[in-house]
Design a protein around this motif. Structure first.
Motif, PDB file in Angstrom:
ATOM      1  N   ASN A 102       6.876   1.574   2.320  1.00  0.00           N
ATOM      2  CA  ASN A 102       6.072   0.929   1.273  1.00  0.00           C
ATOM      3  C   ASN A 102       6.621  -0.439   0.898  1.00  0.00           C
ATOM      4  O   ASN A 102       5.870  -1.326   0.476  1.00  0.00           O
ATOM      5  CB  ASN A 102       5.994   1.827   0.033  1.00  0.00           C
ATOM      6  N   ASP A 103       7.931  -0.623   1.049  1.00  0.00           N
ATOM      7  CA  ASP A 103       8.524  -1.915   0.713  1.00  0.00           C
ATOM      8  C   ASP A 103       7.958  -3.018   1.605  1.00  0.00           C
ATOM      9  O   ASP A 103       7.737  -4.146   1.142  1.00  0.00           O
ATOM     10  CB  ASP A 103      10.041  -1.850   0.866  1.00  0.00           C
ATOM     11  N   ILE A 104       7.723  -2.701   2.894  1.00  0.00           N
ATOM     12  CA  ILE A 104       7.147  -3.699   3.797  1.00  0.00           C
ATOM     13  C   ILE A 104       5.707  -3.988   3.398  1.00  0.00           C
ATOM     14  O   ILE A 104       5.269  -5.152   3.396  1.00  0.00           O
ATOM     15  CB  ILE A 104       7.241  -3.218   5.263  1.00  0.00           C
ATOM     16  N   LYS A 105       4.955  -2.956   3.041  1.00  0.00           N
ATOM     17  CA  LYS A 105       3.571  -3.165   2.632  1.00  0.00           C
ATOM     18  C   LYS A 105       3.507  -4.013   1.359  1.00  0.00           C
ATOM     19  O   LYS A 105       2.676  -4.923   1.251  1.00  0.00           O
ATOM     20  CB  LYS A 105       2.891  -1.813   2.419  1.00  0.00           C
ATOM     21  N   GLN A 106       4.368  -3.725   0.401  1.00  0.00           N
ATOM     22  CA  GLN A 106       4.370  -4.484  -0.834  1.00  0.00           C
ATOM     23  C   GLN A 106       4.756  -5.946  -0.590  1.00  0.00           C
ATOM     24  O   GLN A 106       4.167  -6.869  -1.168  1.00  0.00           O
ATOM     25  CB  GLN A 106       5.343  -3.840  -1.833  1.00  0.00           C
ATOM     26  N   LYS A 107       5.737  -6.161   0.272  1.00  0.00           N
ATOM     27  CA  LYS A 107       6.140  -7.527   0.586  1.00  0.00           C
ATOM     28  C   LYS A 107       5.003  -8.283   1.272  1.00  0.00           C
ATOM     29  O   LYS A 107       4.773  -9.470   0.993  1.00  0.00           O
ATOM     30  CB  LYS A 107       7.393  -7.516   1.473  1.00  0.00           C
ATOM     31  N   THR A 108       4.261  -7.607   2.147  1.00  0.00           N
ATOM     32  CA  THR A 108       3.137  -8.254   2.826  1.00  0.00           C
ATOM     33  C   THR A 108       2.076  -8.679   1.819  1.00  0.00           C
ATOM     34  O   THR A 108       1.552  -9.803   1.874  1.00  0.00           O
ATOM     35  CB  THR A 108       2.529  -7.294   3.867  1.00  0.00           C
ATOM     36  N   LEU A 109       1.726  -7.781   0.900  1.00  0.00           N
ATOM     37  CA  LEU A 109       0.730  -8.122  -0.118  1.00  0.00           C
ATOM     38  C   LEU A 109       1.221  -9.250  -1.019  1.00  0.00           C
ATOM     39  O   LEU A 109       0.437 -10.105  -1.451  1.00  0.00           O
ATOM     40  CB  LEU A 109       0.403  -6.878  -0.945  1.00  0.00           C
ATOM     41  N   GLU A 110       2.505  -9.266  -1.286  1.00  0.00           N
ATOM     42  CA  GLU A 110       3.072 -10.330  -2.115  1.00  0.00           C
ATOM     43  C   GLU A 110       2.989 -11.683  -1.412  1.00  0.00           C
ATOM     44  O   GLU A 110       2.631 -12.705  -2.019  1.00  0.00           O
ATOM     45  CB  GLU A 110       4.522  -9.984  -2.439  1.00  0.00           C
ATOM     46  N   VAL A 111       3.318 -11.707  -0.106  1.00  0.00           N
ATOM     47  CA  VAL A 111       3.314 -12.962   0.645  1.00  0.00           C
ATOM     48  C   VAL A 111       1.900 -13.509   0.787  1.00  0.00           C
ATOM     49  O   VAL A 111       1.673 -14.725   0.742  1.00  0.00           O
ATOM     50  CB  VAL A 111       3.974 -12.748   2.023  1.00  0.00           C
ATOM     51  N   ALA A 125       3.394  -9.349  13.489  1.00  0.00           N
ATOM     52  CA  ALA A 125       2.318  -8.502  14.005  1.00  0.00           C
ATOM     53  C   ALA A 125       2.111  -7.286  13.102  1.00  0.00           C
ATOM     54  O   ALA A 125       0.968  -6.886  12.819  1.00  0.00           O
ATOM     55  CB  ALA A 125       2.637  -8.072  15.437  1.00  0.00           C
ATOM     56  N   LEU A 126       3.199  -6.657  12.645  1.00  0.00           N
ATOM     57  CA  LEU A 126       3.065  -5.504  11.759  1.00  0.00           C
ATOM     58  C   LEU A 126       2.458  -5.911  10.419  1.00  0.00           C
ATOM     59  O   LEU A 126       1.565  -5.219   9.893  1.00  0.00           O
ATOM     60  CB  LEU A 126       4.436  -4.857  11.555  1.00  0.00           C
ATOM     61  N   MET A 127       2.904  -7.008   9.852  1.00  0.00           N
ATOM     62  CA  MET A 127       2.365  -7.449   8.563  1.00  0.00           C
ATOM     63  C   MET A 127       0.885  -7.810   8.685  1.00  0.00           C
ATOM     64  O   MET A 127       0.094  -7.566   7.766  1.00  0.00           O
ATOM     65  CB  MET A 127       3.174  -8.642   8.048  1.00  0.00           C
ATOM     66  N   ALA A 128       0.482  -8.371   9.832  1.00  0.00           N
ATOM     67  CA  ALA A 128      -0.938  -8.681  10.036  1.00  0.00           C
ATOM     68  C   ALA A 128      -1.772  -7.404  10.061  1.00  0.00           C
ATOM     69  O   ALA A 128      -2.872  -7.347   9.490  1.00  0.00           O
ATOM     70  CB  ALA A 128      -1.103  -9.467  11.336  1.00  0.00           C
ATOM     71  N   ARG A 129      -1.267  -6.378  10.702  1.00  0.00           N
ATOM     72  CA  ARG A 129      -2.009  -5.109  10.732  1.00  0.00           C
ATOM     73  C   ARG A 129      -2.132  -4.514   9.326  1.00  0.00           C
ATOM     74  O   ARG A 129      -3.146  -3.883   8.998  1.00  0.00           O
ATOM     75  CB  ARG A 129      -1.316  -4.124  11.669  1.00  0.00           C
ATOM     76  N   ILE A 130      -1.097  -4.688   8.543  1.00  0.00           N
ATOM     77  CA  ILE A 130      -1.124  -4.130   7.186  1.00  0.00           C
ATOM     78  C   ILE A 130      -2.274  -4.710   6.375  1.00  0.00           C
ATOM     79  O   ILE A 130      -2.922  -4.014   5.579  1.00  0.00           O
ATOM     80  CB  ILE A 130       0.229  -4.356   6.496  1.00  0.00           C
ATOM     81  N   ILE A 131      -2.568  -5.998   6.570  1.00  0.00           N
ATOM     82  CA  ILE A 131      -3.663  -6.626   5.809  1.00  0.00           C
ATOM     83  C   ILE A 131      -4.977  -6.611   6.578  1.00  0.00           C
ATOM     84  O   ILE A 131      -5.946  -7.270   6.189  1.00  0.00           O
ATOM     85  CB  ILE A 131      -3.309  -8.074   5.434  1.00  0.00           C
TER      86      ILE A 131
END
Length: 786
Positions: free
Chosen positions: A425-434, A493-499
């Protein structure tokens, strides 16, 4: 001890000694567990044979015991009633074997201490031990078991970076010799009892023909000595001489790199971190500023590794390739660029380096392409090394506005939008923050992610060896923020998939360095990874999250249409802005990574001087050969000095007598071992001048008195006489013999032969020691043969 028991124990010992070669590959207690399990299986075999169990039944029972032991040790939770291996046991075993193979492909030796790797190592060793037992004991063909030991040695020798230490060859060799010796003794025991021997304690034991046994020991000892000394004396060969990597070996200096279809990401990391910066290819044509060349795209991420997904039937290359996935425009109106690529023989890859999107290529037979990735791969496992081919590619030029207006309604496949369930979840939250400032626009969000990586908070370094698994990505994105292109590409690539943006990771090369006549040179340290994001109507678009320490500029099309001040700096207008063609990039590497290109984009290839370009190796080789040739002289000089330094007495006199003997042999004189001291003294008189005769008589009579007379002077000092005799022999010898006596004294070779004999006699004494122990432990036991 019965013959089959002796061979069984020797087979167990050979297995344990042979498994020592796996210690550079695996870590943890795998060796002790393997030795223990092999001992239990061996004990079961010996027990069954003592009970006269049919020969065919023994290995079957041993196999069931081995499966039971492995299940109890490693898979106990899957066993039925906690005792019986069941279907779940087999499935779990298969799963752990798959995990172990994945780890072996991902990590370099020594492998981490994981349970599945320990199970893999123990399974291999115990299975090998069972096969050795079957071949040596049941089939009575111990010699063939050496193939299994050889395989156990060659596998780590071929996979461990830099090769195995030469001394690791000795344990398997000793184990093999012991196994052959045990089988030979068992065979000879069927002839009857020994009629001669050196000890009455072993007279009741089964026959062991002494001459044959000693000959076998001497041969075995010589083989081990050669195996231990020869690799140390010969210069090391480069890996490419015999062949290393995927297939084949390069010409020239044997250096090169490999990219396999199994794990291209791992191979890229190895080439960047430990590979030599040799030329991979040259090309002409393409974009004026150079072109990114892609090998393949990794679209499957399971939370552990990025891999190539299961592909549909590949397409044969018969003409133009299919249209790039996701592009909805009129390709007939898109300009094309032509290129001619010449791959060196040092780059061994099943994939052909090509720009994206590819339109046509001259590679036809034995080559095929994938319609989605548009990568070109061999159909028969051959490699692209040495190939020269022409191609054309689409010069697509999407604008930031087109990307901004693009709306992705669905993923192009079932893989590139998948976010692993165990994504923290920390990675997902960081992605949404960025990406918060982008709102609902996917392109704006992608550029914000790219800009976040290149903002200065992250550090480029090839020292990060943790890979791109989920735990490694979490550590990279949220904690240490240090990595190389693998971490940056897979992280974006992972952060792009998250959004919600489909993504994959491209593996290939940076444009390289421009040269004369429009030719670009691409080296192995130009290997690179980048994320490719999918936008409806445009297709797959390359982004560049790797910091400016590696790639100074980002693609022009990644500048948002809004002109946001937080966006990456726009590259010069002369730079092509296509997803298939590269920009004129400034390449910069960290100062602590001097093997990679510098800020100007020119790879650091130090021409060096005569010494660094091989002269030093030549000097070292000459000095090494000289030192090797001086070894006999140094041994002889040290031995002579030690003999003359001994105090007067029996031991000192015998040493002086031995020195005269060795001097005579070195000078080519026929010294007799069977003559008495008096006879030898008379012989010396014929080889010496008259003035030295008294010294020769005193030396010979002194040795005779010390050996045979009980009232001889124990403090007799014969050093002056021995010195005079030696100088006289040396003065009367021809010059040619004196030079040979200095640098290659025959007495040195005689000592080698004597040392081999004494070592073999030591093995005989060890065998007799075992016989004495058996006699003490079992005084009334009657021997029986097998």
């Amino acid at each position: 001890m019965t013959g089959h028991a002796r061979i069984s124990i020797a087979a167990w010992g050979a297995t344990v000694l042979g498994s020592l070669v796996l210690t550079p590959v695996f870590s943890g207690p795998f060796l002790f567990i393997s030795a223990f399990l092999c001992a239990l299986v061996t004990g079961i075999g010996v027990l069954l044979q003592n009970l006269r169990t049919p020969r065919i039944v023994v290995p079957i029972v041993q196999l069931f015991v081995l499966v039971e032991l492995l299940s109890l040790f490693f898979l106990h939770g899957t066993m039925k009633f906690g005792l019986i291996p069941w279907k779940a046991t087999a499935l779990e075993f298969n799963s752990q074997m798959v995990d172990a193979m994945d780890s072996i492909n991902r990590f370099s030796a020594p492998l981490p201490q994981d349970s599945h790797l320990t199970l893999f190592a123990v399974s291999v060793i115990t299975a090998t031990g069972l096969l050795i037992h079957i071949i040596a004991v049941q089939l009575r063909q111990a010699a063939w078991s050496g193939l299994l030991l050889l395989i156990m040695y060659t596998v780590p020798a071929a996979t461990v970076h830099g090769g195995l230490p030469a001394l690791l060859f000795i344990p398997p060799a000793i184990g093999y010799i012991l196994l052959l010796s045990a089988e030979g003794r068992s065979r000879l025991s069927r002839w009857g009892r020994r009629i001669s021997g050196v000890s009455h304690l072993d007279a009741a034991e089964p026959v062991e023909a002494s001459a044959l046994g000693q000959a076998g020991r001497r041969i075995g000892l010589s083989v081990v000595a050669i195996a231990a000394l020869l690799p140390a004396l010969l210069p090391a060969l480069p890996e490419g001489v015999i062949g290393n990597g995927l297939a084949g070996g390069g010409t020239g200096n044997g250096l090169g790199a490999s990219i396999s279809s199994t794990d291209p990401m791992l191979d890229m990391g190895k080439n960047l971190k430990r590979g030599d910066n040799v030329v991979a290819l040259t090309y002409k044509g393409g974009s004026p500023g150079g072109t990114y060349l892609r090998l393949t795209a990794l679209d499957l991420f399971d939370g552990n590794t990025w891999r190539i997904s299961q592909r549909d039937s590949p397409h044969k290359i018969t003409g133009d390739l299919t249209a790039p996935s996701g592009y909805s425009g009129d390709l007939s109106k898109v300009p094309q660029t032509s290129m001619e690529i010449d791959v060196t023989r040092t780059f061994r890859s099943q994939f052909a380096p090509v720009p994206y999107p590819l339109h046509s290529i001259s590679l036809k037979r034995d080559w095929q392409y994938d319609a989605e990735a548009l990568d070109v791969v061999s159909s028969d496992g051959s490699i692209v090394a040495g190939k020269k081919y022409k191609l054309t590619s689409y010069d697509l030029q999407p604008t930031p506005q087109e990307l901004h207006d693009s709306i992705t309604t669905s993923a192009p496949d079932q893989y590139t939008s998948n976010v692993p369930q165990r994504t923290p979840n920390d990675i997902k939250q960081k992605t949404l923050e960025v990406t918060a400032a982008a709102g609902d626009n996917k392109f704006e969000a992608a550029v914000l992610i790219q800009n976040w990586f290149r903002s200065g908070d992250f550090t480029y370094s090839t020292a990060n060896a943790k890979g791109s698994g989920m735990s490694a990505l979490e550590d990279f994105l949220l904690k240490n923020k240090t990595g190389y292109c693998e971490q940056f590409a897979t992280g974006m690539a992972l952060m792009a998939r998250i959004i919600g943006i489909p993504s994959r990771v491209g593996i290939g090369f940076l444009p390289g360095q421009a040269g004369k006549d429009g030719e670009f040179t691409v080296r192995m340290h130009d290997m690179h990874a980048w994320p490719e994001l999918f936008f409806q109507g445009i297709g797959w678009v390359r982004f560049e999250p790797t910091p400016s320490a590696r790639v100074s500029a980002t693609p022009n099309w990644t500048v948002p249409a809004t002109g946001d001040s937080t966006s990456p700096t726009t590259a010069p207008t002369t730079v092509p802005s296509t997803p298939g063609a590269g920009e004129t990039l400034g390449i910069d590497k960290p100062r602590h990574d001097p093997n990679l290109p510098d800020q100007s984009g020119i790879p650091i290839v130090d021409s060096g001087n005569w010494f660094t370009n091989g002269g030093g190796q030549i000097i070292a080789g000459v000095l090494g050969v000289g030192l090797l040739l001086c070894i006999p002289w140094m041994i002889r000089a040290a031995t002579r000095r030690r003999r003359f330094l001994r105090p007067p007495g029996r031991e000192g006199a015998e040493g002086l007598w031995a020195e005269i003997r060795d001097t005579a042999r070195d000078l080519g004189l026929d010294w007799s071992e069977i003559s008495t001291p008096r006879q030898t003294g008379q012989w010396l008189l014929t080889k010496l001048p008259d003035e030295t005769h008294p010294a020769a008589r005193k030396l010979a009579r002194g040795i005779e008195a010390l050996r045979y007379a009980g009232d001889a002077d124990p403090e007799l000092d014969l050093r002056p006489e021995a010195s005079a005799i030696r100088k006289a022999l040396w003065a009367r010898a021809p010059r040619r013999r004196r030079w040979r006596a200095r640098f290659l004294p025959p007495s040195w070779r005689w000592y080698l032969s004597r040392g081999s004999t004494e070592a073999s006699d030591l093995l005989d004494e060890f065998d007799l020691l075992l016989a004495r122990l058996r006699s003490l432990l079992f005084p009334n036991r009657r021997p029986h043969t097998n």
